[in-house]
Design an enzyme around this catalytic site. Structure first.
Site, PDB file in Angstrom:
ATOM      1  N   HIS A  76       5.506   3.773  -0.162  1.00 57.69           N
ATOM      2  CA  HIS A  76       6.469   4.779   0.275  1.00 57.69           C
ATOM      3  C   HIS A  76       5.920   5.641   1.412  1.00 57.69           C
ATOM      4  CE1 HIS A  76       9.727   4.504  -2.879  1.00 57.69           C
ATOM      5  NE2 HIS A  76       8.833   3.608  -3.280  1.00 57.69           N
ATOM      6  N   ASP A  77       4.615   5.841   1.449  1.00 53.01           N
ATOM      7  CA  ASP A  77       4.030   6.585   2.563  1.00 53.01           C
ATOM      8  C   ASP A  77       3.928   5.710   3.806  1.00 53.01           C
ATOM      9  OD1 ASP A  77       2.628   8.936   3.692  1.00 53.01           O
ATOM     10  OD2 ASP A  77       0.890   7.614   3.703  1.00 53.01           O
ATOM     11  N   ASP A  97       0.022   7.822   6.864  1.00 58.01           N
ATOM     12  CA  ASP A  97      -0.610   9.064   7.326  1.00 58.01           C
ATOM     13  C   ASP A  97      -0.638  10.166   6.278  1.00 58.01           C
ATOM     14  OD1 ASP A  97       2.058   9.714   7.212  1.00 58.01           O
ATOM     15  OD2 ASP A  97       2.212  10.418   9.292  1.00 58.01           O
ATOM     16  N   SER A  99       1.881  11.675   4.966  1.00 52.31           N
ATOM     17  CA  SER A  99       2.933  12.684   5.152  1.00 52.31           C
ATOM     18  C   SER A  99       3.732  12.928   3.883  1.00 52.31           C
ATOM     19  CB  SER A  99       3.877  12.270   6.287  1.00 52.31           C
ATOM     20  OG  SER A  99       4.583  11.082   5.970  1.00 52.31           O
ATOM     21  N   HIS A 205       5.254  -5.816  -7.489  1.00 54.30           N
ATOM     22  CA  HIS A 205       6.080  -5.610  -8.676  1.00 54.30           C
ATOM     23  C   HIS A 205       5.534  -6.333  -9.900  1.00 54.30           C
ATOM     24  CE1 HIS A 205       9.943  -4.218  -6.387  1.00 54.30           C
ATOM     25  NE2 HIS A 205       8.920  -3.397  -6.259  1.00 54.30           N
ATOM     26  N   SER A 206       4.481  -7.135  -9.709  1.00 52.34           N
ATOM     27  CA  SER A 206       3.814  -7.748 -10.854  1.00 52.34           C
ATOM     28  C   SER A 206       3.184  -6.694 -11.753  1.00 52.34           C
ATOM     29  CB  SER A 206       2.728  -8.720 -10.368  1.00 52.34           C
ATOM     30  OG  SER A 206       1.930  -9.166 -11.429  1.00 52.34           O
ATOM     31  N   THR A 225       4.382  -8.735 -18.292  1.00 55.68           N
ATOM     32  CA  THR A 225       2.925  -8.551 -18.253  1.00 55.68           C
ATOM     33  C   THR A 225       2.533  -7.536 -17.177  1.00 55.68           C
ATOM     34  OG1 THR A 225       2.680 -10.426 -16.718  1.00 55.68           O
ATOM     35  CG2 THR A 225       2.487 -10.897 -19.089  1.00 55.68           C
TER      36      THR A 225
END
Length: 372
Positions: A76-77, A97, A99, A205-206, A225
């Protein structure tokens, strides 16, 4: 593509490491702690950070909710960068960075970042204690968190992200209700990532779970798992969905095949789209490919917005990953090949065994504790 440029940079770096191996061994510096040595003195400061977060953030090096959320923070960053906006004379974000922490009062209000305000609050004290930049800490914590999961690759960490000067614009983080075309366009803009490399990124997403997608229930894993970096996610996302784990009609979710398991709409679509289905399926029972591709794409993601030639490779600080302690991919109990929604037109789905016993619900993952 940024992906190709990174490959070239890493190839050059590897060549230099090989040709200069003996001199580098002689040039290692002793760290101030009297315990560690490093190839670059700048890396020494990260050994105390490692000890601290392994004990006090990851609870003794566990692959739990904190590790999952640390990895989510990296994405997300980092993905919040847009050369397209920059070409229009607008600020397009700084990529990896920090933010999302520096301007947390702004960025954590963006819809795709829901719930990350709690993760920011948990990570901030570690950053203040050790005096490192926010961007570097996010990348480091993400790499260490992944290394705590059995089956993970040897993670890399490059040092040298300056502090963010502005909040990233809203709308740069893909959402689970977006179409494949929307996601691919965003990934191409952010890092030159194509459809294949986007699948590599979704390997995360594992070891992931949803805490805020369905507001009525948290800690829903994306496969059975979540404590293992394995290919089970790529099996179960191709199984026919039968029910929702919680509330029905949640935007960005579709029916999943197992009780207690959440399936994001984008994962469902990527597993079935003609552009990505074969790459998706290729990870089933291919742990080596899974490790190699994720190691590479994590490094590419976590350095977006920066010149790797100007950064310091401190990968030696990242611990060796926990070894594989699991067997090959399998069909969950009660599921067989007949439940697979085959999407790859060129390659048959691999032959797998079915786990014994009655079908069971996937256990929820307790969310990280709220900071004091």
């Amino acid at each position: 593509m940024a992906f190709k440029q990174l490959l070239a940079a890493l190839s050059v770096a590897l060549t230099l490491q090989v040709t200069q191996a003996a001199p580098n061994l002689d040039k290692r510096v002793a760290c101030p702690d009297g315990v560690h040595t490093a190839s670059n003195a700048a890396c020494c400061a990260w050994f105390p950070v490692l000890d601290d977060i392994q004990q006090n953030l990851f609870h003794g090096g566990q692959c739990g909710a904190e590790a999952h959320e640390a990895l989510r923070m990296v994405f997300h960053d980092s993905i919040a960068i847009s050369p397209k906006l920059q070409s229009q004379g607008k600020f397009g974000g700084g990529g990896a960075d920090g933010s999302i922490i520096t301007f947390s009062s702004i960025e954590t209000t963006y819809h795709p970042n829901i719930g990350l305000d709690e993760v920011v609050a948990i990570q901030k004290p570690f950053i203040a204690k050790h005096g490192v930049t926010r961007g570097d800490f996010i990348a480091f914590a993400g790499a260490v968190g992944v290394s705590n999961c059995p089956g993970a690759p040897q993670m890399q960490f490059f040092l040298g992200r300056p502090e963010a000067t502005q909040a990233a614009p809203d709308g740069l983080v893909p959402e689970p209700f977006h179409t494949i075309d929307q996601v691919l366009a965003r990934m191409l803009d952010a890092g030159g990532f194509d459809e294949i490399e986007t699948v590599w990124l979704l390997s995360a997403h594992s070891i992931a779970a949803a805490n805020d997608v369905d507001p009525t229930i948290s800690g829903l894993p994306f496969d059975s798992t979540p404590g293992q970096f394995d290919s089970q996610f790529f099996v179960e996302t191709q199984l026919r969905g039968t029910a929702f784990p919680g509330k029905t009609g949640i935007q960005g979710t579709v029916m999943s095949p197992l009780k207690g398991e959440m399936r994001l709409q984008t994962d469902h679509l990527f597993a079935r789209d003609s552009r990505t289905a074969c790459e998706w399926q290729s990870f089933v029972n291919n742990q080596t490919k899974l490790q190699e591709d994720f190691q590479f794409i994590f490094t590419a993601l976590s350095t977006l917005g920066h010149d790797m030639n100007a950064m310091t490779d401190c990968s030696e600080v990242i611990p060796a990953p926990k070894p594989v302690n699991f067997g090959p991919s399998f069909f969950p109990a009660g599921k067989t090949h007949a439940d697979i929604e085959q999407a790859c037109a060129s390659t048959p789905f691999p032959t797998l065994i079915t786990a014994p016993g009655p079908s069971a619900s996937v256990a929820r993952i307790p969310p990280p504790p709220s900071p004091n």
